[in-house]
Scaffold this active site. Structure first.
Site, PDB file in Angstrom:
ATOM      1  N   SER A  89       0.591  -1.242   0.027  1.00 26.22           N
ATOM      2  CA  SER A  89       0.079  -0.032   0.119  1.00 26.22           C
ATOM      3  C   SER A  89       0.971   1.114  -0.162  1.00 26.22           C
ATOM      4  O   SER A  89       0.348   2.471  -0.482  1.00 26.22           O
ATOM      5  CB  SER A  89      -1.111   0.129   1.152  1.00 26.22           C
ATOM      6  N   LYS A 121       0.708   4.847   6.746  1.00 28.48           N
ATOM      7  CA  LYS A 121      -0.019   5.479   5.819  1.00 28.48           C
ATOM      8  C   LYS A 121       0.401   6.990   5.703  1.00 28.48           C
ATOM      9  O   LYS A 121       0.975   7.566   6.684  1.00 28.48           O
ATOM     10  CB  LYS A 121      -1.633   5.343   5.974  1.00 28.48           C
TER      11      LYS A 121
END
Length: 138
Positions: free
Chosen positions: A34, A75
């Site tokens: 990701s 993230k």
């Protein structure tokens, strides 16, 4: 007797140092793709605890305080409290609520982020990725 006293002092100092370091830093492992190409699957990162976070910071956090979801997530912050909610995030309010951030993976096609998780509570953030240890031999 002096030798024993020195050993005790050294052990106590090491314990104190470890406690201080654990409160200041978190080592986390990247799982999945990701955050590609910035971070790669299996890479380890060091996050530094902070009081304030900004847009663009890469953070380490736990999305939920549940027993079955203990892995750290990594993230990038897309919006902080008071910022307009990004158009890609369904929300009732036009701004990000206090104490929350919006996160997104660099590889959005392969990222579970605020689009699925919603707002992230700042209290669940362990820190900002500050350092990438050198890879070990292999």
């Amino acid at each position: 007797m002096i030798g024993l006293a020195v050993v005790v002092v050294v052990v106590v100092l090491l314990v104190v140092l470890l406690v201080v370091l654990r409160r200041r830093y978190v080592v986390a492992r990247v799982w999945g793709h990701s955050m590609s190409p910035t971070f790669h699957d299996g890479e380890r990162v060091v996050a530094t605890r902070r009081r304030h976070y900004g847009v663009g910071d890469v953070i380490v956090f736990r999305p939920r305080p549940t027993a079955d979801d203990v892995a750290w997530r990594i993230k990038r912050i897309a919006a902080i409290a008071g910022d307009p909610v990004p158009g890609w995030l369904p929300a009732d309010d036009p701004v990000v609520p206090a104490g929350r951030v919006v996160v997104v993976g660099d590889n959005t096609g392969h990222s579970e982020d605020s689009r699925q998780l919603g707002y992230i509570d700042v209290a669940s953030v362990a820190g900002v990725v500050a350092h990438r240890p050198a890879p070990t031999g292999g």
